[in-house]
Motif scaffolding. Structure first.
Motif, mmCIF file in Angstrom:
data_model
loop_
_atom_site.group_PDB
_atom_site.id
_atom_site.type_symbol
_atom_site.label_atom_id
_atom_site.label_comp_id
_atom_site.label_asym_id
_atom_site.label_seq_id
_atom_site.Cartn_x
_atom_site.Cartn_y
_atom_site.Cartn_z
ATOM 1 N N ASP A 91 0.841 -1.194 0.000
ATOM 2 C CA ASP A 91 0.000 0.000 0.000
ATOM 3 C C ASP A 91 0.877 1.246 0.000
ATOM 4 O O ASP A 91 2.102 1.170 0.104
ATOM 5 N N ARG A 92 0.245 2.391 -0.099
ATOM 6 C CA ARG A 92 0.960 3.666 -0.238
ATOM 7 C C ARG A 92 1.860 3.950 0.955
ATOM 8 O O ARG A 92 2.996 4.388 0.783
ATOM 9 N N TYR A 153 1.221 5.922 -7.085
ATOM 10 C CA TYR A 153 -0.018 5.673 -6.351
ATOM 11 C C TYR A 153 -1.045 6.776 -6.599
ATOM 12 O O TYR A 153 -1.840 7.108 -5.728
ATOM 13 N N GLU A 155 -3.697 6.717 -8.376
ATOM 14 C CA GLU A 155 -5.072 6.220 -8.486
ATOM 15 C C GLU A 155 -5.641 5.714 -7.172
ATOM 16 O O GLU A 155 -6.776 5.275 -7.127
ATOM 17 N N GLY A 156 -4.876 5.691 -6.119
ATOM 18 C CA GLY A 156 -5.395 5.207 -4.849
ATOM 19 C C GLY A 156 -4.334 4.492 -4.050
ATOM 20 O O GLY A 156 -3.174 4.897 -4.031
ATOM 21 N N ASP A 157 -4.732 3.403 -3.416
ATOM 22 C CA ASP A 157 -3.835 2.686 -2.519
ATOM 23 C C ASP A 157 -3.105 1.523 -3.200
ATOM 24 O O ASP A 157 -2.337 0.823 -2.562
ATOM 25 N N LYS A 158 -3.373 1.315 -4.467
ATOM 26 C CA LYS A 158 -2.686 0.261 -5.219
ATOM 27 C C LYS A 158 -1.747 0.910 -6.229
ATOM 28 O O LYS A 158 -2.090 1.911 -6.844
ATOM 29 N N SER A 160 0.259 1.668 -9.657
ATOM 30 C CA SER A 160 -0.119 1.621 -11.066
ATOM 31 C C SER A 160 0.648 0.518 -11.776
ATOM 32 O O SER A 160 1.878 0.468 -11.719
#
Length: 177
Positions: A91-92, A153, A155-158, A160
């Motif tokens: 995760d981030r 990251y 786009e979110g917590d996943k 790219s």
């Protein structure tokens, strides 16, 4: 097709240590780089040109700013390899810890026996220049790691998949690690 070169090649009054350009950075980290209020600095350029330049095996160096670009591209490659070294997507927050550790760990500078690109870079003349270059590269690496997290990251917590796909690419068949 030619590789993309740095737009900072024509910057006037650029400090040069060895033959590495010490360019101004837009950063919150302490170090020897002059702060800049410009919207676009060498860190942004390294991130923007990473994916396009990572396909090239040869790179004609046109000046000290290109050496900063090369170092940044190779550091991004190491960062992406560190993020994908685990089989699961991190995760981030965990990625931030991993890249911060990578940016701060002991690293070689041009002229050191362990530096993999000694054929492209000139060693600093004395201890003062070596300390300046080490401080600048530390600041450069920290800021690059932070901005890379924002890009990978976005786009979110996943992470790219379009960034992690470049973990297998080797710019100039080199690596900093």
């Amino acid at each position: 097709m030619q590789a993309y070169h740095s737009t900072f090649l024509s910057e006037p009054d650029t400090r040069v240590v060895g033959n590495f350009a010490v360019l101004p950075l837009r950063t919150k980290f302490r170090g020897p780089a002059y702060p800049t209020s410009e919207d676009y600095d060498i860190i942004d350029e390294v991130i923007d040109l990473f994916r396009a330049n990572s396909f090239f095996r040869n790179f004609e160096i046109k000046g000290p700013a290109d050496r900063a670009l090369i170092y940044g591209i190779l550091f991004i490659s190491d960062c992406l390899s560190a993020l994908s070294a685990r089989n699961v997507n991190v995760d981030r927050n965990e990625a931030g810890r991993i890249l911060n550790t990578l940016a701060l760990e002991h690293f070689s500078i041009p002229g050191d026996p362990g530096f993999p690109l000694n054929s492209l870079y000139t060693a600093p003349r004395d201890r003062t220049e070596a300390d300046l270059l080490r401080g600048y590269l530390s600041q450069f690496r920290q800021e690059l790691a932070v901005r890379l997290i924002l890009r990978v990251y976005a786009e979110g917590d996943k992470p790219s998949k379009y960034w992690l796909a470049f973990t297998r690419r080797r710019f100039m068949n080199k690596s900093l690690s």
